[in-house]
Design an enzyme around this catalytic site. Structure first.
Site, short mmCIF file in Angstrom:
data_model
loop_
_atom_site.label_atom_id
_atom_site.label_comp_id
_atom_site.label_asym_id
_atom_site.label_seq_id
_atom_site.Cartn_x
_atom_site.Cartn_y
_atom_site.Cartn_z
N ASP A 136 44.24 33.66 49.77
CA ASP A 136 43.85 33.23 51.11
C ASP A 136 42.39 33.61 51.34
OD1 ASP A 136 44.50 32.33 53.89
OD2 ASP A 136 43.98 34.40 54.34
N THR B 105 40.70 28.17 55.46
CA THR B 105 39.63 29.18 55.50
C THR B 105 38.69 29.05 54.31
OG1 THR B 105 41.19 30.72 54.48
CG2 THR B 105 40.96 30.80 56.86
N THR B 106 39.23 28.71 53.13
CA THR B 106 38.38 28.56 51.96
C THR B 106 37.51 27.31 52.08
OG1 THR B 106 40.13 29.61 50.64
CG2 THR B 106 38.39 28.50 49.43
N ASP C 181 50.17 30.52 57.48
CA ASP C 181 49.27 29.37 57.34
C ASP C 181 50.01 28.06 57.57
OD1 ASP C 181 47.32 31.16 56.79
OD2 ASP C 181 46.99 30.58 54.72
#
Length: 485
Positions: free
Chosen positions: A67, A100-101, A404
């Site tokens: 994550d 998020t990445t 998520d």
């Protein structure tokens, strides 16, 4: 004091604190290098074939995850530009919960492309204007041509969204099982706020972890589950039509405060003081029970004297609850967290409005542990997921993966629209913006800058491709890629 000022003080009447001032292309290059270093850390964990990272902190605590927000939060980033990307990932995690990445990769690529334009002597304001032009056009194109309404797609699209979020996670191998659980959980906590808006609060889904057994033995439970038990085995373990008091205070025998001295001449007076100490807490419990409470949750202790009183009255008492759990239960049942019974006049009172309501509060054995379940809360429904796994590392990563997926499905249901996943949107925007950039009627430099964004959009699909195993691609199928929020 004068030693902290590093420069002369007769420079136009301004003070210069000790330090180093860097400007121009040197600091821009440093900023871009810092953001590229951050992006390179998380790049290999991106996509369905991304790799996990093992992070070890100063005290030897190990975290295994892919994550992006978790990885960056565990890094010790000192560079100011790098900290901005870490904050960006954390903000994405708070607002959306997933992706998020992706935001780190796109932001780092935008900065790198902008630095190349700066070297061509294009003004920063012009670069930002070009980026904003391309952004508005990209959003318009997605809304008009790529996105589809969730209402027209049904439950299958929500399942596909959950699977897309899970595909790169530890639970990706069992995505069919977990996607069904996630969709059921988030749809069961549907609520309508005062403005008539439909909301799906992720915090209404409590995720508990239990060691042992297979991940496929995880369960979805209707009701808010707490990893607690009743304070005494002699207590009631099932209360129907529950009136719940949520306390953040001790229900223990009152003791004299530190530094208080009482001088007694008659030994009989000492016994009266002891009786009064015991009577104070009993009076407080009576105030709560007279308001109608038959279930008491507290974050602190309940001693034997109070337990006996609660058992005699047929009241369920649960002690040492987590404060976060009580806040969520209070919100779901309409209760108020009470930290003191004292009012502004110094008297002790307990208002009936502080009580929450639920259809049932019951202690049940779930998996290997006893849990307290709050079923049918008054304000909005709640659900709980019990995750099973081999060890603490896998359970922590499963919890992050489920969070998520819950967030992704929540955003889809609240926004009402989805787009194709698997890098399809980025590729479509790359093709469209390349053609659109040649027709921009504005400053000539904006045409060139607007053409930079299509190249940036190729970054996430390319990262997915680089992380994929080097095997020949299968023949194309007639099915479209799964949607993602």
């Amino acid at each position: 004091m004068s030693g902290i000022f590093g420069g002369p003080q007769n420079n136009g009447g301004t003070l210069f604190l000790g330090g180093q001032k860097i400007s121009g292309s040197d600091i821009r290059d440093q900023n871009v290098q810092a953001t590229q270093a951050i992006a390179n850390v998380v790049k290999s964990s991106f996509g369905p074939s991304g790799l996990d990272k093992m992070m070890v902190d100063d005290i030897g605590e190990v975290t295994v995850t892919n994550d992006g927000a978790t990885i960056l939060s565990l890094l010790s980033v000192e560079h100011p530009a790098g900290k901005i990307l870490v904050d960006l990932a954390q903000q994405q995690d708070r607002e959306v919960g997933d992706g998020t990445t992706s935001v780190v990769l796109i932001a780092a690529e935008l900065l790198r492309r902008a630095n190349e334009l700066m070297k061509m002597r294009i003004h920063p304001t012009t670069i930002i204007t070009g980026y904003r032009l391309a952004l508005r056009e990209a959003v318009r194109y997605m809304n008009e041509n790529i996105s589809a309404k969730v209402d027209n797609l049904g439950r299958e699209s929500l399942m596909a969204i959950a699977k897309t979020s899970m595909s790169s996670k530890i639970i990706g191998g069992d995505m069919d099982f977990f996607s069904n659980m996630v969709v059921d959980a988030i749809t069961s906590v549907k609520s309508v706020n005062a403005r008539g808006e439909v909301k799906y609060p992720v915090k209404a889904v409590n995720v508990l972890k239990a060691h042992g057994k297979s991940a496929l033995e995880s369960q979805l439970i209707k009701g808010y589950a707490m990893n607690c038990t009743v304070a005494s085995q002699a207590m009631e373990t099932r209360i129907v039509d529950a009136k719940i008091a949520c306390l953040d205070m001790n229900l223990q025998k009152e003791r004299m405060k530190m530094g208080v001295n009482v001088v007694i001449d008659d030994p009989a007076q000492l016994e009266k003081i002891r009786e009064r100490e015991a009577g104070i807490v009993i009076d407080r419990i009576e105030l709560i029970l007279k308001a109608g409470a038959n279930v008491i949750f507290t974050t602190k202790g309940i001693d034997d004297l109070c337990l006996k009183h609660l058992i005699d009255k047929g009241v369920m008492g649960v002690r040492r609850c987590k404060k976060e759990d009580l806040r969520r239960i209070a919100k779901a049942t309409g209760a108020q967290m009470v930290s003191t019974l004292a009012d502004l006049n110094g008297d002790e009172v307990f208002d009936k409005a502080n009580l929450g309501e639920a259809k049932e509060v019951v202690q049940e054995r779930i998996s290997d542990d006893e849990c307290i379940l709050v079923k049918g809360p008054k304000v909005h429904t709640a659900a709980s997921i019990i995750l099973r796994g081999a060890n603490e590392y896998s359970l922590d990563e499963m919890e992050r993966s489920v969070h998520d997926s819950l967030s992704a499905v929540k955003r889809t249901l609240e926004s009402g629209r989805v787009v194709p996943g698997g890098g399809a949107v980025e590729t479509a925007l790359h093709i469209y913006l390349e053609e659109w950039a040649t027709s921009v009627v504005s400053y000539p430099s904006n045409k060139f800058i607007a053409n930079v964004l299509p190249k940036t959009n190729k970054k996430p699909p390319r990262a997915q491709e680089n992380n994929s195993p080097s095997q020949p691609s299968p023949p194309p199928s007639s099915q479209s890629p799964p949607p993602s929020p």
